[in-house]
Write an enzyme that holds these catalytic residues in place. Structure first.
Site, PDB file in Angstrom:
ATOM      1  N   CYS A 238       0.873  -1.187   0.000  1.00 29.13           N
ATOM      2  CA  CYS A 238       0.000   0.000   0.000  1.00 29.13           C
ATOM      3  C   CYS A 238       0.902   1.227   0.000  1.00 29.13           C
ATOM      4  O   CYS A 238       0.877   2.044   0.922  1.00 29.13           O
ATOM      5  CB  CYS A 238      -0.923   0.002   1.206  1.00 29.13           C
ATOM      6  N   GLY A 242       4.743   6.910  -1.173  1.00 34.67           N
ATOM      7  CA  GLY A 242       6.074   6.337  -1.112  1.00 34.67           C
ATOM      8  C   GLY A 242       6.905   6.638   0.108  1.00 34.67           C
ATOM      9  O   GLY A 242       8.102   6.347   0.117  1.00 34.67           O
ATOM     10  N   LYS A 244       7.131   5.196   3.119  1.00 35.33           N
ATOM     11  CA  LYS A 244       7.778   4.008   3.687  1.00 35.33           C
ATOM     12  C   LYS A 244       8.599   3.276   2.628  1.00 35.33           C
ATOM     13  O   LYS A 244       9.577   2.593   2.966  1.00 35.33           O
ATOM     14  CB  LYS A 244       6.732   3.094   4.319  1.00 35.33           C
ATOM     15  N   ASP A 262       0.071  -0.073  -5.288  1.00 36.80           N
ATOM     16  CA  ASP A 262      -1.076   0.423  -4.546  1.00 36.80           C
ATOM     17  C   ASP A 262      -2.319   0.167  -5.402  1.00 36.80           C
ATOM     18  O   ASP A 262      -2.253   0.273  -6.634  1.00 36.80           O
ATOM     19  CB  ASP A 262      -0.932   1.916  -4.250  1.00 36.80           C
ATOM     20  N   ASP A 308       1.007  -0.814   4.787  1.00 36.55           N
ATOM     21  CA  ASP A 308       0.645   0.457   5.426  1.00 36.55           C
ATOM     22  C   ASP A 308      -0.860   0.591   5.201  1.00 36.55           C
ATOM     23  O   ASP A 308      -1.319   1.234   4.273  1.00 36.55           O
ATOM     24  CB  ASP A 308       1.417   1.605   4.777  1.00 36.55           C
ATOM     25  N   CYS A 361      -2.027   3.725  11.032  1.00 41.82           N
ATOM     26  CA  CYS A 361      -1.889   4.987  11.768  1.00 41.82           C
ATOM     27  C   CYS A 361      -3.190   5.195  12.542  1.00 41.82           C
ATOM     28  O   CYS A 361      -3.839   6.235  12.447  1.00 41.82           O
ATOM     29  CB  CYS A 361      -1.581   6.161  10.847  1.00 41.82           C
TER      30      CYS A 361
END
Length: 432
Positions: A238, A242, A244, A262, A308, A361
């Site tokens: 995911c 970009g 990570k 993605d 992510d 997150c």
């Protein structure tokens, strides 16, 4: 513009956001286009006021016993900026472009009212319907945790070790008062006062040359805990813009195969320029084309798949304060379903002995520990890598981090109150 005029503009903007139900960023952009006379300093100051009002939306209204835009702005000045009634009255003097003078009721509220007796969701500034989720995560600490998520975030940077060393970048950014980040060995932090402008980091030579990237320290730690090694095959499932992917590339030292993809190809748009600036040469971008899976050729061969995951974003409320007020229960249900789907997709990509790094997150258990437990029930061939093992990459800071963060059987939860980072959950799963 005078400080009083900026305050009037902020009151007007909060009214626009309320009545038109538009994102704050859009309202601020439209205001700037319509008020060309306002300089960059004015726009930044007004934006800071608006964002702070959104951070303290519920508590400010409670303090003033009034939910109007003006009342919330005044309450925010008391709660977030620490101004007393006299200081606020000096801004509201009724002169040209200034707010009208304080009423007796407003002055009394600013001088005598507090958040004592406020319900948890008011004192913590979050939607009432999320109280159960936050109570599950933090129990009686939920107000303190949520209040920390309503504070202003610092500006965190990640040093790109493909191009620079942290000590060198630290010296070159000394004029911005950059300091070493508390946890990340490649992190820098620039603290920001409540009314401070964001430094123009994009204009700094270190940024232009790819030596640093803007990235919250929690996001940096999440990538570090996934522990990619030079020579491995790594998939950022995911990848989005970009952030990570860049961190993974640096840890891989440019060696091995790094694939970034993605489901939404529009999210990948910035990644090409960012990879070029960072000097990354071993990354392959695979954008979806129609219904064709861009990584259909990969079967149980990846050493690491980083997820992510799409999530509620509750951990980023410091940076996106209006998002929490626009969030709805139905959206959370959609995100939970998407997380389960992407975990299933990752399971088929990992080889024996390989890992999945599941990252959100979010601070909500339904997106974190519950999601991991459900995955393990479906895939008993996977097991959680002990959190202490993942945190060992912090070396001499690992013990202090373990004392600060919330540990569970599924992984680590970082929060602004505990670790000074955005809210991030990290679980590393190894296939037996």
């Amino acid at each position: 513009m005078t400080p009083a005029a900026r305050l009037s503009a902020a009151i007007d903007l909060i009214g626009v956001i309320d009545t038109q139900r538009i994102p704050a960023a859009q309202a601020l952009k439209e205001w700037g286009s319509a008020h060309r006379y306002a300089g960059s300093g004015d726009r930044a100051a007004i934006a800071g006021l608006v964002w702070d009002v959104l951070r303290r939306r519920a508590s400010s209204a409670f303090l003033m016993d009034d939910d109007s835009p003006r009342a919330r702005v005044l309450g925010m000045l008391r709660l977030e900026r620490g101004m007393d009634a006299d200081a606020i009255a000096a801004l509201c003097d009724g002169s040209r472009f200034a707010p009208q003078p304080l009423t007796d009721r407003e002055r009394a509220a600013l001088a005598s009212r507090s958040l004592d007796g406020a319900p948890p969701h008011v004192a913590g500034d979050y939607p009432d319907w999320l109280d159960g989720h936050l109570a599950q995560a933090f129990g009686e600490d939920r107000v303190a945790e949520a209040a920390a998520m309503a504070s202003r975030a610092p500006l965190d940077l990640r040093v790109n070790t493909l191009k620079a060393r942290r000590d060198k970048v630290l010296r070159s950014l000394a004029h911005l008062r950059a300091q070493e980040a508390p946890w990340s060995p490649v992190g820098l932090r620039i603290a920001l006062a409540a009314d401070a402008r964001n430094p123009g980091i994009q204009a700094e030579e270190d940024f232009i040359k790819g030596a640093v990237e803007v990235q919250d320290e929690g996001s940096q730690l999440a990538a570090l805990f996934s522990a990619p090694k030079p020579g491995e095959q790594v998939i950022d499932l995911c990848a989005g813009a970009g952030g990570k992917t860049l961190a993974l590339a640096a840890m891989m030292e440019g060696k091995g195969r790094l694939i970034a993809t993605d489901r939404d190809k529009r999210q990948l748009a910035p990644i090409h320029e960012r990879l070029s600036r960072a000097g990354v040469h071993n990354a392959e971008i695979r954008a979806p084309k129609g219904e064709v899976d861009p990584i259909a050729d990969i079967k149980a061969s990846a050493d690491l798949v980083l997820i992510d995951a799409p999530c509620s974003g509750t951990g980023t409320w410091r940076r996106n304060p209006d998002a929490k007020w626009r969030m709805r229960p139905g959206a959370l249900e959609i995100r939970v379903k998407e997380q389960a789907e992407v975990l299933e997709r990752a399971a088929g990509l990992v080889k024996r002995g390989g890992r999945i790094a599941y990252i959100t997150c979010s601070v909500l258990p339904v997106e974190n520990g519950e999601q991991v437990r459900a995955f393990l029930a479906r895939h008993p061939e996977f097991a959680v890598v002990p959190p202490e093992e993942t945190a060992s990459v912090l070396w001499d800071k690992a013990e202090a981090f373990a004392a600060a963060a919330l540990r569970s059987d599924e992984g680590w939860l970082m929060t602004p109150r505990r670790t000074g980072t955005d809210g991030f959950f990290v679980s590393v799963l190894r296939r037996g």
